[in-house]
Design a protein around this motif. Structure first.
Motif, PDB file in Angstrom:
ATOM      1  N   UNK A  11      16.867  53.559 -12.903  1.00  0.00           N
ATOM      2  CA  UNK A  11      16.477  52.157 -12.735  1.00  0.00           C
ATOM      3  C   UNK A  11      16.426  51.490 -14.102  1.00  0.00           C
ATOM      4  N   UNK A  12      16.414  50.161 -14.102  1.00  0.00           N
ATOM      5  CA  UNK A  12      16.336  49.428 -15.370  1.00  0.00           C
ATOM      6  C   UNK A  12      15.050  49.763 -16.124  1.00  0.00           C
ATOM      7  N   UNK A  41       7.574  55.989  -9.731  1.00  0.00           N
ATOM      8  CA  UNK A  41       8.550  55.276  -8.887  1.00  0.00           C
ATOM      9  C   UNK A  41       9.484  54.477  -9.784  1.00  0.00           C
ATOM     10  N   UNK A  42      10.280  53.618  -9.229  1.00  0.00           N
ATOM     11  CA  UNK A  42      11.373  53.001  -9.981  1.00  0.00           C
ATOM     12  C   UNK A  42      10.918  52.044 -11.072  1.00  0.00           C
ATOM     13  N   UNK A  43       9.655  51.584 -11.029  1.00  0.00           N
ATOM     14  CA  UNK A  43       9.177  50.650 -12.051  1.00  0.00           C
ATOM     15  C   UNK A  43       7.750  50.956 -12.485  1.00  0.00           C
ATOM     16  N   UNK A  44       7.337  52.215 -12.385  1.00  0.00           N
ATOM     17  CA  UNK A  44       5.981  52.594 -12.770  1.00  0.00           C
ATOM     18  C   UNK A  44       5.549  53.856 -12.051  1.00  0.00           C
ATOM     19  N   UNK A  90      12.543  52.450 -20.871  1.00  0.00           N
ATOM     20  CA  UNK A  90      11.625  53.417 -21.473  1.00  0.00           C
ATOM     21  C   UNK A  90      12.376  54.462 -22.297  1.00  0.00           C
ATOM     22  N   UNK A  91      13.503  54.903 -21.803  1.00  0.00           N
ATOM     23  CA  UNK A  91      14.295  55.907 -22.523  1.00  0.00           C
ATOM     24  C   UNK A  91      14.808  55.378 -23.863  1.00  0.00           C
TER      25      UNK A  91
END
Length: 501
Positions: free
Chosen positions: A399-400, A263-266, A405-406
């Motif tokens: 997402x931020x 999902x957007x943060x994990x 991570x990228x």
């Protein structure tokens, strides 16, 4: 003349404590006088990890645990791998299965030959060359059978209720002579050398010993607090630091795989048991608050929640040492790498097995301690890099969190692995690694990593010959899948638990 270890004290129960007690009680019962486990019913265990890797089968087999009885007692199901959804890119879906892919082509590894065709065919399927992947997607399972076929080499693990597994091992351990002491550790006594001499419990009781095993969880009461061994923080590479866990009612027969949905943060996990489904959300508090994570988790359950979500805070990393003086940390007290690839119980096993191999006397030779620490450090770092791979490789930038991570810098060893694969699809294999060629192949390819060109050595193989070889391999594996029974039928016939309404 050396003096043998007479009294082993295990601080803490749960999965780590009772796995340690069961192993030592079975394998060291003629070498030590007493094994004492101290735990308090006032302290709850984490218990979010209900999925395992195939190494758990070795542990159970050494202890002569009957597989079907164990699965009945723990409401267990079988696991052939992990399905990853929305990892690498939104709407991307792939399976990281157990077991190797295909078969070697002479001196060449399978994936070198396969990549030659896959790089020119956008519809090329990696799953078609792994029996566990095909069986997982078809909802099928059977243990290894026969000879000279993929059916003889089926690799699998389990899903189970971790609290019931601890209870199962406790019963076995106490039958083997382990003494359980109920109590809360209030102080750790040290002698003049700085070694642990005893644990003081509430009620002024003193538990003395020669070797102390720290299974006290994240707090690391013995190794961390009493002996002052520091913690190496890896959150810059594995930034998730929170989890919510909740069981839900089953809405379908259990499938033989774990599901991880980004999902957007994990990410969220889904683990099917016989009596319920284990669900959870792992997230980074820097990019998502707990209430949003809770809403996201509950909104994506397949069935009715059976409890309120339970919050867990953690920090990814490891202790700077796993063994200091006369204390060894096993489980969460030694480090935590999040449950993405179900490695927590595997790392517990490794710690126990290596301690048995290097089991000390009361002189506690530094060479043994240094070897243990070096071996466990290498294993933790290998697992760490494999987990980072999932976050770092891919095209998600929605997402931020995923942009972080990228763009993050990763360990040099992982960079080297990725560059080798990007170049000509090569996957180095070090002796004793926990994750092997097929594991790295499944995740790197699944996350969208592609080599610039195939291995030059495959270009001398006539294309028609390699295509025929690949087709024959696919056909054999597909035929093996078709012979396997449905997962729910196998459970019903051999290891169905009694489930109260």
């Amino acid at each position: 003349m050396s003096q043998k270890i007479r009294h082993v004290v295990i601080a803490g129960g749960g999965t780590a404590g009772w796995m340690t007690a069961a192993w030592f009680a079975r394998l060291l019962k003629d070498d030590v006088d007493t094994i004492t486990l101290v735990e308090s019913e006032e302290i709850s265990t984490i218990g979010v990890g209900e999925a395992t890797t195939p190494y758990i089968r070795v542990f159970n087999q050494v202890l002569d645990i009957d597989e079907h009885a164990f699965l009945k007692s723990t409401y267990g199901t079988y696991k052939l791998g992990i399905e990853f959804v929305d990892w690498g890119a939104i709407n991307n879906r792939y399976v990281h299965p157990f077991g190797p892919f295909g078969r070697e082509f002479g001196a060449l590894p399978f994936h070198s030959v396969w990549l030659r065709h896959a790089l020119s065919d956008r519809n090329a399927s990696l799953d078609a060359y792994n029996l566990q992947a095909l069986a997982a997607k078809a909802g099928k399972f059977m243990p290894p059978a026969g000879a000279n076929s993929p059916l003889a080499e089926i690799s699998y693990a389990y899903h189970f209720d971790a609290s019931h597994y601890a209870a199962f091992l406790r019963q076995m351990s106490e039958a083997e002579g382990v003494r359980r002491v109920e109590g809360r550790i209030e102080h750790v006594d040290l002698d003049e050398r700085g070694f642990i001499s005893g644990l003081r419990l509430n009620g002024e009781r003193l538990i003395e010993g020669d070797l102390f095993i720290d299974c006290t969880g994240f707090r690391s009461l013995l190794l961390g607090e009493a002996l002052g061994v520091g913690f190496e923080d890896w959150s810059r590479w594995l930034p998730c630091d929170r989890a919510l866990a909740v069981p839900s009612r089953s809405t379908e027969p259990p499938v033989p795989y774990t599901r991880s949905t980004a999902h957007s943060a994990g990410w969220r996990w889904r683990i099917p048991l016989q009596h319920r489904v284990g669900n959870g959300s792992v997230f980074c508090s820097q990019f998502m608050d707990e209430e949003t994570a809770r809403e996201n988790l509950l909104a994506n359950l397949d069935g009715e929640p059976l409890a309120e979500p339970r919050a867990i805070r953690f920090q990814t990393g490891r202790r700077q040492k796993f063994w200091e003086k006369n204390c060894v940390a096993i489980g969460l007290s030694s480090g935590f790498l999040e449950p993405l690839e179900s490695t927590s119980i595997m790392l517990i096993q490794n710690g126990i097995a290596r301690l048995q191999y290097l089991f000390p006397d009361r002189d506690f030779h530094q060479a043994d301690i240094d070897t243990y620490n070096a071996d466990l450090t290498r294993e933790y770092e290998e697992v760490r890099d494999f987990l980072i791979l999932h976050y770092y490789v891919g095209s998600r930038c929605d997402s931020d969190f995923w942009r972080y991570c990228r763009d993050m810098s990763v360990p040099d060893a992982l960079t080297q692995r990725l560059n080798l694969f990007r170049s000509r699809g090569r996957i180095p294999q070090e002796r004793g690694e926990q994750f092997r060629t097929g594991n790295w192949l499944a995740v790197m390819w699944g996350q969208g990593l592609r080599p610039a060109a195939p291995d030059p050595l495959v270009l001398s193989i006539p294309e028609e010959r390699s295509e025929t070889w690949l087709r024959q391999t696919r056909d054999v594996i597909a035929a093996c899948r078709d012979r396997m029974p449905p997962h729910e039928d196998y459970i019903r016939h051999f290891c169905a638990a009694t489930i109260s309404a």
